[in-house]
Motif scaffolding. Structure first.
Motif, PDB file in Angstrom:
ATOM      1  N   UNK A  39      -9.514   0.245  -1.865  1.00 14.14           N
ATOM      2  CA  UNK A  39      -8.158  -0.012  -1.115  1.00 14.14           C
ATOM      3  C   UNK A  39      -7.502  -1.141  -0.589  1.00 14.14           C
ATOM      4  N   UNK A  40      -8.839  -1.227   0.703  1.00 15.22           N
ATOM      5  CA  UNK A  40      -8.510  -2.627   1.879  1.00 15.22           C
ATOM      6  C   UNK A  40      -9.242  -3.965   0.440  1.00 15.22           C
ATOM      7  N   UNK A  41      -9.891  -3.701  -0.717  1.00 14.99           N
ATOM      8  CA  UNK A  41     -10.275  -4.993  -1.749  1.00 14.99           C
ATOM      9  C   UNK A  41      -8.982  -5.122  -2.450  1.00 14.99           C
ATOM     10  N   UNK A  42      -8.052  -3.598  -3.016  1.00 19.71           N
ATOM     11  CA  UNK A  42      -6.894  -4.695  -3.757  1.00 19.71           C
ATOM     12  C   UNK A  42      -6.010  -4.819  -2.568  1.00 19.71           C
ATOM     13  N   UNK A  43      -5.868  -4.344  -1.377  1.00 18.78           N
ATOM     14  CA  UNK A  43      -4.889  -5.336  -0.961  1.00 18.78           C
ATOM     15  C   UNK A  43      -5.010  -6.605  -0.248  1.00 18.78           C
ATOM     16  N   UNK A  44      -6.135  -6.664   0.627  1.00 16.45           N
ATOM     17  CA  UNK A  44      -7.231  -8.483   0.153  1.00 16.45           C
ATOM     18  C   UNK A  44      -6.848  -9.045  -0.558  1.00 16.45           C
ATOM     19  N   UNK A  45      -7.092  -8.597  -2.016  1.00 12.43           N
ATOM     20  CA  UNK A  45      -6.448  -9.599  -3.742  1.00 12.43           C
ATOM     21  C   UNK A  45      -5.235  -9.510  -3.680  1.00 12.43           C
ATOM     22  N   UNK A  46      -4.390  -8.363  -3.085  1.00 18.05           N
ATOM     23  CA  UNK A  46      -2.775  -8.507  -2.952  1.00 18.05           C
ATOM     24  C   UNK A  46      -2.247  -9.978  -2.788  1.00 18.05           C
ATOM     25  N   UNK A  52      -1.664 -17.064  -2.725  1.00 14.63           N
ATOM     26  CA  UNK A  52      -1.778 -18.270  -4.159  1.00 14.63           C
ATOM     27  C   UNK A  52      -0.534 -18.314  -4.095  1.00 14.63           C
ATOM     28  N   UNK A  53       0.453 -17.844  -4.942  1.00 17.60           N
ATOM     29  CA  UNK A  53       1.402 -17.433  -5.305  1.00 17.60           C
ATOM     30  C   UNK A  53       2.030 -18.562  -4.465  1.00 17.60           C
TER      31      UNK A  53
END
Length: 217
Positions: A39-46, A52-53
């Motif tokens: 979840x943290x990785x997903x949050x970080x990636x998000x 980036x966007x």
């Protein structure tokens, strides 16, 4: 012995059950931790994707702004260049007009100078003519004055000499001496008349000198 074996088995089974329970708990805990990490990785990636966007959006806006500024600067440069070219062309046209006006003024000045030169030459010619006529008139007046002065003295000398000649001719007390005196006295009117005639007519100076020389001889 059978009882102790049964207890031992029971203990083993209990330990195995406890181990299984602990294992299941460990697995659940690991799964939860993995889920949390995921979840943290997903949050970080998000969040990273969002950043980036956002960065891409800001870069796009910046590039658009820079491009618009470049276009504005290019348009300003083109306008400035056009104004400079127009100003330069106007300056060149004005300079050509001034040059043409200067040439016309120079031509007019040259014509005026030429006209003034002609007038000066005419005036100089008139002055030279006037000087020549004035000099000729002065020469004539001087010659007339010389002739009058010379004529006056020549006539005076002639009159006085003729008076002496008349006195000697009417009183010939010593004829031989008085004839020589008379011959000498006649030299005065002859020399006076020939000298006066030579002053009045300078071109006849040699012929008149012959007369006085002939009488003297």
């Amino acid at each position: 012995a059978s009882l102790s074996k049964a207890k031992f088995r029971q203990v083993l089974e209990e330990e195995e059950a406890e181990g299984l329970i602990l294992l299941e708990e460990s697995i659940q805990t690991g799964t939860q931790q993995i889920d949390q990490l995921s979840q943290k990785a997903n949050d970080t990636a998000f969040h990273a994707a969002a950043k980036a966007e956002a960065a891409a959006t800001r870069a796009t806006k910046t590039s658009v702004a820079v491009e618009s500024k470049n276009r504005a600067v290019l348009a300003s440069l083109n306008a400035s260049a056009s104004r400079a070219v127009a100003t330069l062309e106007a300056s060149v046209t004005a300079a050509e007009a001034r040059l043409e006006s200067s040439r016309q003024a120079v031509d007019l000045l040259e014509r005026e100078i030429e006209l003034k030169s002609q007038q000066v030459n005419e005036l100089q010619s008139k002055v030279e003519t006037y000087e020549a006529s004035t000099e000729s008139r002065f020469d004539k007046q001087n010659a007339l004055l010389r002739s009058w002065v010379a004529g006056f003295f020549a006539l005076s000398a002639t009159v006085l000499t003729l008076r002496h000649v008349y006195a000697h001719a009417t009183h010939m007390a010593s004829p031989d001496a008085q004839r020589k005196v008379l011959a000498i006295l006649w030299m005065v009117p002859i020399y006076a008349s020939t000298s006066w005639a030579a002053i009045v007519w300078p071109k006849l100076c040699d012929e008149l000198a012959l007369i006085s020389s002939f009488y003297e001889a």
